[in-house]
Design a protein around this motif. Structure first.
Motif, PDB file in Angstrom:
ATOM      1  N   LEU A   1       0.819  -1.211   0.000  1.00  0.00           N
ATOM      2  CA  LEU A   1       0.000   0.000   0.000  1.00  0.00           C
ATOM      3  C   LEU A   1       0.851   1.258   0.000  1.00  0.00           C
ATOM      4  CD1 LEU A   1      -2.832  -0.883   2.530  1.00  0.00           C
ATOM      5  CD2 LEU A   1      -2.989  -0.793   0.048  1.00  0.00           C
TER       6      LEU A   1
ATOM      7  N   GLU B   1       2.774   5.986  -5.881  1.00  0.00           N
ATOM      8  CA  GLU B   1       1.708   5.884  -6.871  1.00  0.00           C
ATOM      9  C   GLU B   1       2.212   6.365  -8.222  1.00  0.00           C
ATOM     10  OE1 GLU B   1      -2.093   7.490  -6.038  1.00  0.00           O
ATOM     11  OE2 GLU B   1      -1.861   7.096  -3.902  1.00  0.00           O
TER      12      GLU B   1
ATOM     13  N   SER C   1      -7.321   1.794  -6.368  1.00  0.00           N
ATOM     14  CA  SER C   1      -6.678   2.465  -5.240  1.00  0.00           C
ATOM     15  C   SER C   1      -7.141   3.904  -5.126  1.00  0.00           C
ATOM     16  CB  SER C   1      -5.167   2.408  -5.406  1.00  0.00           C
ATOM     17  OG  SER C   1      -4.531   3.113  -4.389  1.00  0.00           O
TER      18      SER C   1
END
Length: 96
Positions: free
Chosen positions: A46, A50, A89
């Motif tokens: 996680l 990104e 996400s």
């Protein structure tokens, strides 16, 4: 003689209680503390940086008249799992 037997019984009871406490600490508490101290693997995934979705790679939004075919949506998601993961996400982050 009776006092000696009572003392021996108390010592045996204390010994078994001490052994039980040590076994509980070794087999229950220590692994529990060890597992609480480690981070789960899914948290590492996680926290990856990104990758922004580029303008030309955005998913097409269907018009209101035509609903997308579920099979084509699944095939599109399977064709580029990375883009699908980024999209999901971002949806999840928007929901929070």
């Amino acid at each position: 003689m009776a006092e000696g037997q009572e003392t021996a019984i108390v010592l045996v009871k204390l010994t078994f209680a001490l052994i039980a406490v040590i076994l509980i600490a070794v087999f229950l508490i220590r692994p529990l503390l060890r597992s609480l101290g480690t981070r789960p693997d899914y948290l590492d995934s996680l926290q990856t940086p990104e990758m922004p979705i580029e303008e030309d790679q955005e998913l097409e939004i269907p018009s209101e008249d035509a609903k997308p075919d579920i099979h084509s949506m699944v095939e599109q998601a399977r064709s580029d799992p990375g883009k699908t993961a980024r999209l999901v996400s971002s949806w999840l982050k928007e929901r929070k």
